[in-house]
Scaffold this motif. Structure first.
Motif, PDB file in Angstrom:
ATOM      1  N   GLY A   1       0.572  -1.273   0.469  1.00  0.00           N
ATOM      2  CA  GLY A   1       0.241   0.072  -0.189  1.00  0.00           C
ATOM      3  C   GLY A   1       0.713   1.664  -0.402  1.00  0.00           C
ATOM      4  N   ARG A   2       1.715   1.357   1.066  1.00  0.00           N
ATOM      5  CA  ARG A   2       2.917   2.129   0.814  1.00  0.00           C
ATOM      6  C   ARG A   2       3.514   2.596  -0.689  1.00  0.00           C
ATOM      7  N   ALA A   3       4.072   1.212  -1.060  1.00  0.00           N
ATOM      8  CA  ALA A   3       5.266   1.652  -2.255  1.00  0.00           C
ATOM      9  C   ALA A   3       3.919   1.975  -3.583  1.00  0.00           C
ATOM     10  N   ASN A   4       2.196   1.914  -3.494  1.00  0.00           N
ATOM     11  CA  ASN A   4       1.235   2.040  -4.563  1.00  0.00           C
ATOM     12  C   ASN A   4       1.445   3.874  -3.798  1.00  0.00           C
ATOM     13  N   ARG A   5       0.596   4.316  -3.401  1.00  0.00           N
ATOM     14  CA  ARG A   5       0.527   5.741  -2.879  1.00  0.00           C
ATOM     15  C   ARG A   5       1.439   6.206  -3.040  1.00  0.00           C
ATOM     16  N   LEU A   6       3.004   6.136  -3.135  1.00  0.00           N
ATOM     17  CA  LEU A   6       4.070   6.701  -3.953  1.00  0.00           C
ATOM     18  C   LEU A   6       4.386   6.648  -5.228  1.00  0.00           C
ATOM     19  N   CYS A   7       3.698   5.213  -5.655  1.00  0.00           N
ATOM     20  CA  CYS A   7       4.257   5.465  -6.869  1.00  0.00           C
ATOM     21  C   CYS A   7       4.824   6.657  -8.507  1.00  0.00           C
ATOM     22  N   ASP A   8       3.600   7.711  -7.759  1.00  0.00           N
ATOM     23  CA  ASP A   8       3.802   8.911  -8.673  1.00  0.00           C
ATOM     24  C   ASP A   8       4.870   9.689  -8.293  1.00  0.00           C
TER      25      ASP A   8
ATOM     26  N   ILE B   1      10.940   0.198  -1.808  1.00  0.00           N
ATOM     27  CA  ILE B   1       9.889  -0.557  -0.695  1.00  0.00           C
ATOM     28  C   ILE B   1      10.099  -1.909  -1.837  1.00  0.00           C
ATOM     29  N   VAL B   2       9.545  -2.119  -2.931  1.00  0.00           N
ATOM     30  CA  VAL B   2       9.215  -2.972  -3.833  1.00  0.00           C
ATOM     31  C   VAL B   2      10.503  -4.155  -3.817  1.00  0.00           C
ATOM     32  N   HIS B   3      11.336  -3.572  -3.942  1.00  0.00           N
ATOM     33  CA  HIS B   3      12.700  -4.198  -3.785  1.00  0.00           C
ATOM     34  C   HIS B   3      13.129  -5.050  -2.505  1.00  0.00           C
TER      35      HIS B   3
END
Length: 407
Positions: A236-243, A252-254
């Motif tokens: 969820g954090r990675a999704n919010r920080l994508c843009d 975070i994804v790694h």
């Protein structure tokens, strides 16, 4: 209880779930036998046998039937001890009376003494039962003695011939009955002991199953579930920080890969503890060496002539060996663990031994899950032997006589 119910219980004794029910079944069958005998005697008296002795025999049997009906009433009210006592005393009276009036049926009277002793005596308290057993032995000699003396002479003879021979036969029969009774009581006690062990084992297995489910739930909650929950938060954090912060999102994804690998490993270990895939696919020959590779101490596995068996047997052997290997790995302080499995002419023998410090099995009790191991093996039809002594290492051996093979 109806006649049909009694027939069902005779066909399938396991349907009688309680001692009072079994006693009521016996009383019903006994009552039917007594009244059928009385009816048969009446028919014989009217058609063939016109001796007055038949009338006396019929009267005695009818009286016995009335007493058994009374015992049935006591049993239905839950007074099983009193009902059993009435049956035993009734059979005593019938045996002595019929033998006196009809000497040639003395063997039948002897059986009438022994049958209730075998079937209903266990429904009585210990002290009255002991008295019943003690009195049955001399009464058996009396029945035979009366039959012998009355068979040789008339009822009015003052000094019947052959008295010493009849006395000798009576004493001999009493001795034989005493030996028989002691053997039967010993067998009954051992059977009752095995029954209690089985009931206690079933209760422990049921509790162990509940504990195992709780342990699985706890491991899932504290392990894989927590990691997956953390993965969900990080995703969820990675999704919010994508843009807004793509570099931060990639970091975070790694980092999720290692957490995902750890969650998969924990789930795999948990599934292996429930039922290893290798055991289902390749049986003991494949699962035991795989389990040995997870011990810290060196572990040697030798499997000879071991094929596929019923899943319950394979599971019992595997988890018993796994528990023994883990105990040796954690507590033995030895240098080598040896696992040996062999099928010798249909008898499967599996042992786990170590060269460690050993222990006193009596003093340890169930400290290392020894009772659970025994219960698991016995539930699968085997026997477990644990041999150990301080300083002499430990050997855990399971034996399964002609275990069923898998199709």
């Amino acid at each position: 209880m109806t006649f049909a119910g009694a027939v069902d219980l005779l066909r399938s004794p396991e349907l009688a779930r309680s001692d009072p029910q079994r006693l009521r079944t016996y009383l019903l069958v006994n009552s039917l036998a007594i009244w059928s005998s009385a009816l048969a005697l009446v028919v014989l008296r009217l058609t063939v046998l016109h001796s007055p002795v038949v009338l006396w025999d019929t009267a005695v049997i009818v009286a016995a039937g009335v007493l058994v009906l009374g015992a049935q009433g006591l049993a239905h009210r839950g007074r099983t001890a009193e009902a059993a006592a009435v049956v035993v005393v009734t059979n005593w009276i019938v045996a002595l009376t019929l033998t006196w009036m009809t000497p040639f049926i003395a063997p039948v009277g002897l059986l009438a003494l022994l049958v209730p002793l075998i079937i209903v005596a266990d429904h009585m308290p210990v002290r009255p039962r002991s008295v019943i057993v003690a009195l049955t032995v001399p009464l058996s000699g009396v029945v035979v003695f009366v039959g012998e003396t009355r068979r040789d002479t008339g009822a009015g003879a003052a000094d019947p011939p052959g008295l010493s021979e009849a006395l000798l036969v009576g004493v001999f029969v009493s001795v034989v009955v005493a030996v028989l009774v002691v053997g039967l009581r010993d067998y009954v006690r051992r059977l009752q002991g095995r029954t209690r062990e089985l009931e206690e084992s079933r209760a422990r297995l049921a509790q162990a199953a509940v504990d195992a489910r709780k342990a699985i739930e706890r491991d899932l909650h504290d392990g894989a579930q927590q990691r997956l929950a953390t993965l969900a938060v990080d995703l969820g954090r990675a999704n919010r920080l994508c843009d807004a912060e793509p570099e931060r999102a990639r970091e975070i994804v790694h980092g999720l890969q290692s957490q995902l690998d750890e969650a998969i490993r924990e789930l795999r270990d948990l599934a292996h503890g429930i039922y290893p895939t290798l055991l289902g696919e390749r049986g003991l020959a494949g699962a035991l060496p795989a389990a040995a590779r997870r011990t810290a101490l060196p572990c040697v596995v030798e499997v000879r002539e071991v094929g596929r068996y019923d899943p319950a047997v394979e599971a019992a052997v595997y988890f018993c060996c796994l528990e023994a290997m883990q105990n040796a790995d954690r507590h033995s302080r030895g240098s080598l663990i040896t696992v040996d499995a062999v099928d010798e002419g249909g008898v499967l023998r599996v042992s786990v031994s170590d060269d460690g410090v050993g222990f006193d099995p009596v003093a340890v009790g169930d400290e290392h899950g020894l009772t659970g191991m025994r219960d698991r093996v016995r539930a699968a039809g085997g026997e477990l032997t644990i041999t150990s002594s301080p300083g002499g290492g430990t050997r855990v051996e399971g034996t399964f006589g002609t275990p069923p093979r898998a199709g």
